[in-house]
Design an enzyme around this catalytic site. Sequence first.
Site, PDB file in Angstrom:
ATOM      1  N   THR A   1     -11.561  50.734  31.948  1.00 16.84           N
ATOM      2  CA  THR A   1     -11.760  51.860  33.125  1.00 16.84           C
ATOM      3  C   THR A   1     -10.376  51.932  33.746  1.00 16.84           C
ATOM      4  O   THR A   1      -9.940  53.045  33.803  1.00 16.84           O
ATOM      5  CB  THR A   1     -12.782  51.547  34.297  1.00 16.84           C
TER       6      THR A   1
ATOM      7  N   ARG B   1      -7.839  56.062  45.772  1.00 11.98           N
ATOM      8  CA  ARG B   1      -8.626  56.248  47.107  1.00 11.98           C
ATOM      9  C   ARG B   1      -7.978  56.014  48.256  1.00 11.98           C
ATOM     10  O   ARG B   1      -6.805  55.227  48.260  1.00 11.98           O
ATOM     11  CB  ARG B   1      -9.936  55.195  47.007  1.00 11.98           C
TER      12      ARG B   1
ATOM     13  N   GLN C   1     -25.052  49.054  44.166  1.00 13.72           N
ATOM     14  CA  GLN C   1     -24.282  48.556  45.451  1.00 13.72           C
ATOM     15  C   GLN C   1     -24.807  49.339  46.573  1.00 13.72           C
ATOM     16  O   GLN C   1     -24.995  49.086  47.666  1.00 13.72           O
ATOM     17  CB  GLN C   1     -22.829  48.657  45.100  1.00 13.72           C
TER      18      GLN C   1
ATOM     19  N   ASP D   1      -6.494  53.339  40.976  1.00 15.58           N
ATOM     20  CA  ASP D   1      -7.351  53.728  42.170  1.00 15.58           C
ATOM     21  C   ASP D   1      -6.592  54.702  42.920  1.00 15.58           C
ATOM     22  O   ASP D   1      -5.687  54.043  43.539  1.00 15.58           O
ATOM     23  CB  ASP D   1      -7.614  52.400  42.613  1.00 15.58           C
TER      24      ASP D   1
ATOM     25  N   CYS E   1     -22.173  51.128  35.487  1.00 13.07           N
ATOM     26  CA  CYS E   1     -21.321  50.619  36.804  1.00 13.07           C
ATOM     27  C   CYS E   1     -22.266  50.161  37.633  1.00 13.07           C
ATOM     28  O   CYS E   1     -23.726  50.134  37.243  1.00 13.07           O
ATOM     29  CB  CYS E   1     -20.584  51.756  37.198  1.00 13.07           C
TER      30      CYS E   1
ATOM     31  N   GLY F   1     -14.866  58.683  41.061  1.00 12.93           N
ATOM     32  CA  GLY F   1     -14.214  57.842  39.872  1.00 12.93           C
ATOM     33  C   GLY F   1     -12.741  57.550  40.535  1.00 12.93           C
ATOM     34  O   GLY F   1     -11.810  57.543  39.843  1.00 12.93           O
TER      35      GLY F   1
END
Length: 365
Positions: A285, A299, A242, A297, A237, A264
Amino acid sequence: MYTSNNINVYHFLLDLKLGLPIAIKSSLGNYILLSSSENITDKSLMLMRHLSESSTSILINNKRMSYISKKNVKGELFSISFSKEISSKFIKDISSSIVNEKDYLKGSVISIENRQEIKNLIQLMKINQIIPSIVFCNMAFNNEAKLNSNIKNYKIKTYENINLLTDIREQNEFTIVSRAYVPISACKETEIISFRSKNDYLEYFAIILKNGNKKKYPLVRIHSQCITGDILDSLKCDCGSQLKKSIEIMSNDGGILLYMPEEGRNIGLLNKLRSYEFQFHGIDTIDANYALGFDADQRRHENACKLLKLLGVGSIKLITNNPKKISQVQKCGIKVIDTVQIKVKVAAEAKRYMETKKIRSGHNL
C-alpha cells in the site's frame, strides 16, 4: 481538496482537472505552457505544440521516477523529453499507469527540474489529490505582441504572480454549521456536529456519544474516511472494523468520533482505487502511493485538533494504534493523557496490508 483561500488557486486547479493548457510566467520572464498529465487531451497537446518554441516534456517527481525506472533516484523533479511526438495516452502512461516490462523511458532525455515555481505547482497538485505530473513546453518569446495575441486568441489563462502557487494554507479554519441528535443502533444518545472549512470544499463531522465532549478526558477516535471499508465492508483493510469497534467502545462511557474526509490516507478515493490496482500487481500500500507520486501518508491531523478545540476539548484519551498520530496530535496542542489500543479481526485478504502498517508505518498491532 483545495487548500487556499486565493480564488486564483481555485481556478488554476479546476483548469488542471479539465486538462486545459495554462500559462505561468516564470521567474525568468518567459511563459511556461503546461497541462495536467493525467487530464491532458490530444487536442490540448496539439495546441501546446503549435504555440511553443520547444518540444513538450513530461515532469514527474522522484517517487514516480523510482517506480518507472526501477531505480532509487536522487533529485526532486525530473523532466523527460522525447525526439518523437508523444500522445496524450503515452503521457498518462508515464505519469500514472502500471509499469510491467515496457520501458517508457527508452529514447528519452532526462534532466533535473529546479525551477521553484514548478516545484510549488507539483506540491499544490499533490496535496489537492491530482497526480503530481505535468506536460509542459516553453512559449515563443521572441515576439511579445504575437505571444500576447496567441494567449488571447486561444483563451489561455495566464498566471503571472507565481506566489499564488505558494499560497498553500497550512492552517485551516472551521466553523460549526449544525448540531443534531441522531440515534444510532449502537447508542441512542448520539449527537452529530457538522463543520465547514473556510479553506476547502470538504465536509467534516463529529459523532458525539453520550455527551462525550463534556467529559474531562473524553475518549476520541480520529477516523479517516474509507468508503470501501466503512460502507462496503471491504476485506482489504481494517478501517470498517475499527470504525465499528470505536463506536462500540464509546457507546458505553461516551466519546467523540471525528470523521475526517481523508480517503486513502488523503490521496482521494479515485487515487486509492488506482493504488489498489498497483497492489494487485504485487506492491504494498505504501509503494502503491509512491508509484502514483504521492506520499505514504498525506493526512493532516491538525484539522482534527482544530475541531476538538472548537468542541472545547483540550485533553483526550486517544483510540489509536498509530504512534505518529499521537505525536502529531500533541504537537498541535491537544494533550493525550492516555491511549487505547484497538484490536479487531481482519480477513486473510488484509494480511499484507496489516503487515505493511506494522513493519513500515510502525503501528502497534
